[in-house]
Design an enzyme around this catalytic site. Structure first.
Site, PDB file in Angstrom:
ATOM      1  N   HIS A   1       0.817  -1.213   0.000  1.00 32.53           N
ATOM      2  CA  HIS A   1       0.000   0.000   0.000  1.00 32.53           C
ATOM      3  C   HIS A   1       0.847   1.257   0.000  1.00 32.53           C
ATOM      4  CE1 HIS A   1      -3.223  -2.778   1.197  1.00 32.53           C
ATOM      5  NE2 HIS A   1      -4.050  -1.853   0.758  1.00 32.53           N
TER       6      HIS A   1
ATOM      7  N   LYS B   1      -0.895   4.911   4.701  1.00 30.66           N
ATOM      8  CA  LYS B   1      -1.854   3.991   5.332  1.00 30.66           C
ATOM      9  C   LYS B   1      -1.523   3.838   6.817  1.00 30.66           C
ATOM     10  CE  LYS B   1      -4.099  -0.480   4.737  1.00 30.66           C
ATOM     11  NZ  LYS B   1      -5.416   0.116   5.040  1.00 30.66           N
TER      12      LYS B   1
HETATM   13  N1  LIG Z   1     -12.846  -0.926   1.982  1.00 33.55           N
HETATM   14  C1  LIG Z   1     -12.123  -0.436   0.975  1.00 33.55           C
HETATM   15  O1  LIG Z   1     -12.270  -0.826  -0.194  1.00 33.55           O
HETATM   16  C2  LIG Z   1     -11.107   0.623   1.264  1.00 33.55           C
HETATM   17  C3  LIG Z   1     -10.901   1.006   2.539  1.00 33.55           C
HETATM   18  N2  LIG Z   1     -10.011   1.974   2.848  1.00 33.55           N
HETATM   19  C4  LIG Z   1      -9.965   2.349   4.246  1.00 33.55           C
HETATM   20  O2  LIG Z   1     -10.720   3.555   4.379  1.00 33.55           O
HETATM   21  C5  LIG Z   1     -10.183   4.338   5.439  1.00 33.55           C
HETATM   22  C6  LIG Z   1      -9.885   5.734   4.915  1.00 33.55           C
HETATM   23  O3  LIG Z   1      -8.840   5.647   3.992  1.00 33.55           O
HETATM   24  P1  LIG Z   1      -8.287   6.950   3.237  1.00 33.55           P
HETATM   25  O4  LIG Z   1      -9.401   7.647   2.588  1.00 33.55           O
HETATM   26  O5  LIG Z   1      -7.119   6.520   2.436  1.00 33.55           O
HETATM   27  O6  LIG Z   1      -7.759   7.797   4.501  1.00 33.55           O
HETATM   28  P2  LIG Z   1      -7.602   9.372   4.629  1.00 33.55           P
HETATM   29  O7  LIG Z   1      -6.679   9.601   5.778  1.00 33.55           O
HETATM   30  O8  LIG Z   1      -7.295   9.980   3.318  1.00 33.55           O
HETATM   31  O9  LIG Z   1      -9.070   9.850   5.041  1.00 33.55           O
HETATM   32  C7  LIG Z   1      -9.638   9.654   6.298  1.00 33.55           C
HETATM   33  C8  LIG Z   1     -10.462  10.886   6.591  1.00 33.55           C
HETATM   34  O10 LIG Z   1     -11.201  10.654   7.782  1.00 33.55           O
HETATM   35  C9  LIG Z   1     -11.158  11.828   8.550  1.00 33.55           C
HETATM   36  N3  LIG Z   1     -11.472  11.535   9.925  1.00 33.55           N
HETATM   37  C10 LIG Z   1     -10.683  11.003  10.893  1.00 33.55           C
HETATM   38  N4  LIG Z   1     -11.371  10.925  12.049  1.00 33.55           N
HETATM   39  C11 LIG Z   1     -12.595  11.430  11.802  1.00 33.55           C
HETATM   40  C12 LIG Z   1     -13.753  11.645  12.598  1.00 33.55           C
HETATM   41  N5  LIG Z   1     -13.783  11.342  13.894  1.00 33.55           N
HETATM   42  N6  LIG Z   1     -14.840  12.194  12.012  1.00 33.55           N
HETATM   43  C13 LIG Z   1     -14.836  12.522  10.721  1.00 33.55           C
HETATM   44  N7  LIG Z   1     -13.761  12.361   9.903  1.00 33.55           N
HETATM   45  C14 LIG Z   1     -12.666  11.823  10.455  1.00 33.55           C
HETATM   46  C15 LIG Z   1      -9.746  12.359   8.350  1.00 33.55           C
HETATM   47  O11 LIG Z   1      -9.664  13.698   8.725  1.00 33.55           O
HETATM   48  P3  LIG Z   1      -8.208  14.360   9.095  1.00 33.55           P
HETATM   49  O12 LIG Z   1      -7.538  14.509   7.795  1.00 33.55           O
HETATM   50  O13 LIG Z   1      -8.565  15.647   9.757  1.00 33.55           O
HETATM   51  O14 LIG Z   1      -7.545  13.391  10.005  1.00 33.55           O
HETATM   52  C16 LIG Z   1      -9.597  12.151   6.850  1.00 33.55           C
HETATM   53  O15 LIG Z   1     -10.147  13.234   6.123  1.00 33.55           O
HETATM   54  C17 LIG Z   1      -8.970   3.571   5.958  1.00 33.55           C
HETATM   55  O16 LIG Z   1      -9.349   2.803   7.066  1.00 33.55           O
HETATM   56  C18 LIG Z   1      -8.610   2.668   4.793  1.00 33.55           C
HETATM   57  O17 LIG Z   1      -7.934   1.511   5.203  1.00 33.55           O
HETATM   58  C19 LIG Z   1      -9.287   2.597   1.884  1.00 33.55           C
HETATM   59  C20 LIG Z   1      -9.418   2.246   0.579  1.00 33.55           C
HETATM   60  C21 LIG Z   1     -10.335   1.213   0.156  1.00 33.55           C
HETATM   61  O1  LIG Z   2      -5.882   2.113   3.058  1.00 32.34           O
HETATM   62  C1  LIG Z   2      -6.058   1.751   1.864  1.00 32.34           C
HETATM   63  O2  LIG Z   2      -5.669   2.424   0.912  1.00 32.34           O
HETATM   64  C2  LIG Z   2      -6.789   0.507   1.621  1.00 32.34           C
HETATM   65  N1  LIG Z   2      -7.318  -0.123   2.622  1.00 32.34           N
HETATM   66  C3  LIG Z   2      -8.086  -1.294   2.583  1.00 32.34           C
HETATM   67  C4  LIG Z   2      -7.384  -2.408   3.349  1.00 32.34           C
HETATM   68  O3  LIG Z   2      -6.832  -2.125   4.433  1.00 32.34           O
HETATM   69  O4  LIG Z   2      -7.405  -3.543   2.903  1.00 32.34           O
HETATM   70  C5  LIG Z   2      -8.507  -1.680   1.185  1.00 32.34           C
HETATM   71  C6  LIG Z   2      -7.509  -1.387   0.121  1.00 32.34           C
HETATM   72  O5  LIG Z   2      -6.500  -2.332   0.213  1.00 32.34           O
HETATM   73  C7  LIG Z   2      -6.979   0.031   0.235  1.00 32.34           C
END
Ligand SMILES: NC(=O)C1=CN([C@@H]2O[C@H](COP(=O)(O)OP(=O)(O)OC[C@H]3O[C@@H](n4cnc5c(N)ncnc54)[C@H](OP(=O)(O)O)[C@@H]3O)[C@@H](O)[C@H]2O)C=CC1
Ligand SMILES: O=C(O)C1=N[C@H](C(=O)O)C[C@H](O)C1
EC number: 1.17.1.8
Length: 261
Positions: A150, A154
């Protein structure tokens, strides 16, 4: 068709930004609010009717959504999911890093309240197939290691997908210690995380998005099953499907493999 009213938590994030675009470009979806950590009470991205809430409870009461899409952090995601279920809002959670205990607790709560919920460690169709294929292969190969790769921003390791893959393989494969019985790590962590004997190795590098290779080893052969997400749009068809499906559920479903037949 009546629109599905949606709140997104984490709308400024890498995934949240994509999810906002998905909701706004889908005719039968309507964004009614967002949950963020800053700018409480302001309008989201200058939109007339979409307010920012830092208090998730207040958001659910004021906007009365059908679905919460959570793309935040494990700590916040768990709180949001619990509150959503308590307020009769169906969560679609992409946030990873939930423990087995978290999943059990949320599952029990959803069942008690009769509220549908989906927690999907990976929304990309190809990744779901990779996990399914790995589970199939585990019937024939007992030795397997997972390499998940990743981007370097992350927070959680191993990835949710890595853990889910190991869980699915373990439904078929009996627990087994792999490698030499007397192997030692001269540098701690060299053999990766251990899930019932399955090693999970986490690579974090700039330039990567989300990639995983599952390697099975047998006598004189290996089988490699690999998936690559080259952008975050790759996750959005799974988010859309989850929002549509969660409206018909009254229990918590963990993993899209249980929805995609
Ligand atoms: N299921 C799937 O297919 C996928 C899952 N993911 C998962 O999704 C999650 C997010 O990933 P990603 O978008 O890359 O992460 P980012 O860090 O880009 O985004 C997370 C966002 O959440 C905000 N945040 C944190 N705490 C809070 C809160 N209490 N209330 C509201 N907003 C909050 C952060 O704000 P701030 O910047 O102020 O901290 C940030 O804007 C991760 O757990 C990742 O592993 C990612 C890709 C695919
Ligand atoms: O944080 C990410 O970017 C992603 N998170 C998910 C995971 O933890 O598996 C899904 C994807 O791999 C991207």
């Amino acid at each position: 068709m009546e629109k599905i009213k949606i709140v997104i938590a984490g709308p400024r994030g890498r995934m949240g930004t994509e999810a906002v675009q998905l909701v706004e470009s889908t005719e039968h979806f309507e964004l009614v609010g967002v949950i963020d950590r800053i700018h409480d009470g302001e309008l989201f991205a200058g939109k007339d009717n979409v307010k920012i809430f830092t208090d998730p409870e207040k958001c659910f009461i004021e906007t009365n959504p059908d679905v919460l899409i959570d793309l935040t952090t494990p700590e916040s995601g768990k709180i949001h999911t619990k509150l959503a279920i308590e307020h009769g809002v169906r969560p679609v959670v992409g946030t990873t890093g939930f423990s087995e205990e978290d999943l059990d607790e949320l599952s029990q709560l959803a069942e008690e309240k009769g509220i549908g919920a989906i927690i999907a460690p990976n929304f990309a169709l190809g990744a779901v197939l990779m996990m399914k294929f790995a589970k199939m292969a585990a019937k024939y190969f007992q030795d397997v290691e997972i390499i998940e790769m990743h981007h370097d921003q992350k927070l959680d390791a191993p990835s949710g997908t890595g853990v889910k893959t190991a869980e699915m393989i373990s439904e078929i494969r009996k627990p087994k210690k792999q490698g030499h019985p007397n192997e030692t790590e001269t540098l701690s962590g060299a053999r990766g995380a251990d899930f019932q004997g399955i090693r999970i190795h986490s690579v974090r590098l700039p330039g990567l998005i989300a990639h995983q290779e599952v390697i099975f080893g047998g006598d004189g052969q290996t089988l490699k099953i690999r998936h690559d997400s080259y952008n975050r749009t790759s996750f959005m068809s799974g988010v859309k499907l989850s929002v549509e499906t969660v409206m018909k559920l009254d229990i918590l479903v963990y993993g899209l493999e249980n929805i995609i037949e």
